[in-house]
Write an enzyme that holds these catalytic residues in place. Structure first.
Site, PDB file in Angstrom:
ATOM      1  N   CYS A   1       0.031   3.787   2.677  1.00  0.00           N
ATOM      2  CA  CYS A   1       0.469   3.271   3.992  1.00  0.00           C
ATOM      3  C   CYS A   1       1.939   3.598   4.222  1.00  0.00           C
ATOM      4  O   CYS A   1       2.336   3.952   5.340  1.00  0.00           O
ATOM      5  CB  CYS A   1       0.264   1.757   4.073  1.00  0.00           C
ATOM      6  SG  CYS A   1      -1.456   1.242   3.965  1.00  0.00           S
TER       7      CYS A   1
ATOM      8  N   CYS B   1       0.831  -1.208   0.000  1.00  0.00           N
ATOM      9  CA  CYS B   1       0.000   0.000   0.000  1.00  0.00           C
ATOM     10  C   CYS B   1       0.870   1.265   0.000  1.00  0.00           C
ATOM     11  O   CYS B   1       1.529   1.566   0.999  1.00  0.00           O
ATOM     12  CB  CYS B   1      -0.910  -0.045   1.228  1.00  0.00           C
ATOM     13  SG  CYS B   1      -1.788   1.480   1.595  1.00  0.00           S
TER      14      CYS B   1
END
Length: 102
Positions: free
Chosen positions: A34, A31
């Site tokens: 993230c 991600c």
């Protein structure tokens, strides 16, 4: 305080039974947002030692992501007394996180 690696084995002890406020970042290696959020989480933990701050990899702990209805990542949950007090989805600046946990 350092960011804790949280999983199904230590979630109850480290987060639900934490003294004061606990903050959990649900994330994954793949991600991009993230990875952008990670330094913000680390800085929050470093500047606020009164908080318990942890990260849960959703790929390694799908049961926790499902239990807390994490539909998108990064998702940040703030726990107080073992209960979810606030939720945030997406990358947020540290100031916004500090307001959430304040």
């Amino acid at each position: 305080m350092a960011v804790l690696k949280i999983d199904g084995n230590n979630f109850e002890e480290k987060i639900l039974n934490a003294q004061g406020t606990a903050v959990v970042d649900f994330w994954a290696d793949w991600c991009g947002p993230c990875r952008m959020f990670s330094p913000i989480i680390e800085q929050l933990a470093a500047e606020h030692p009164e908080l318990t701050v942890g990260k849960i990899n959703v790929d390694e702990n799908p049961q926790l992501a499902e239990k807390y209805r994490v539909m998108g990542i990064p998702t940040l949950l703030v726990f107080r007394d073992g209960k979810v007090a606030a939720t945030s989805v997406g990358v947020k600046p540290q100031k916004a996180l500090e307001e959430m946990v304040g």
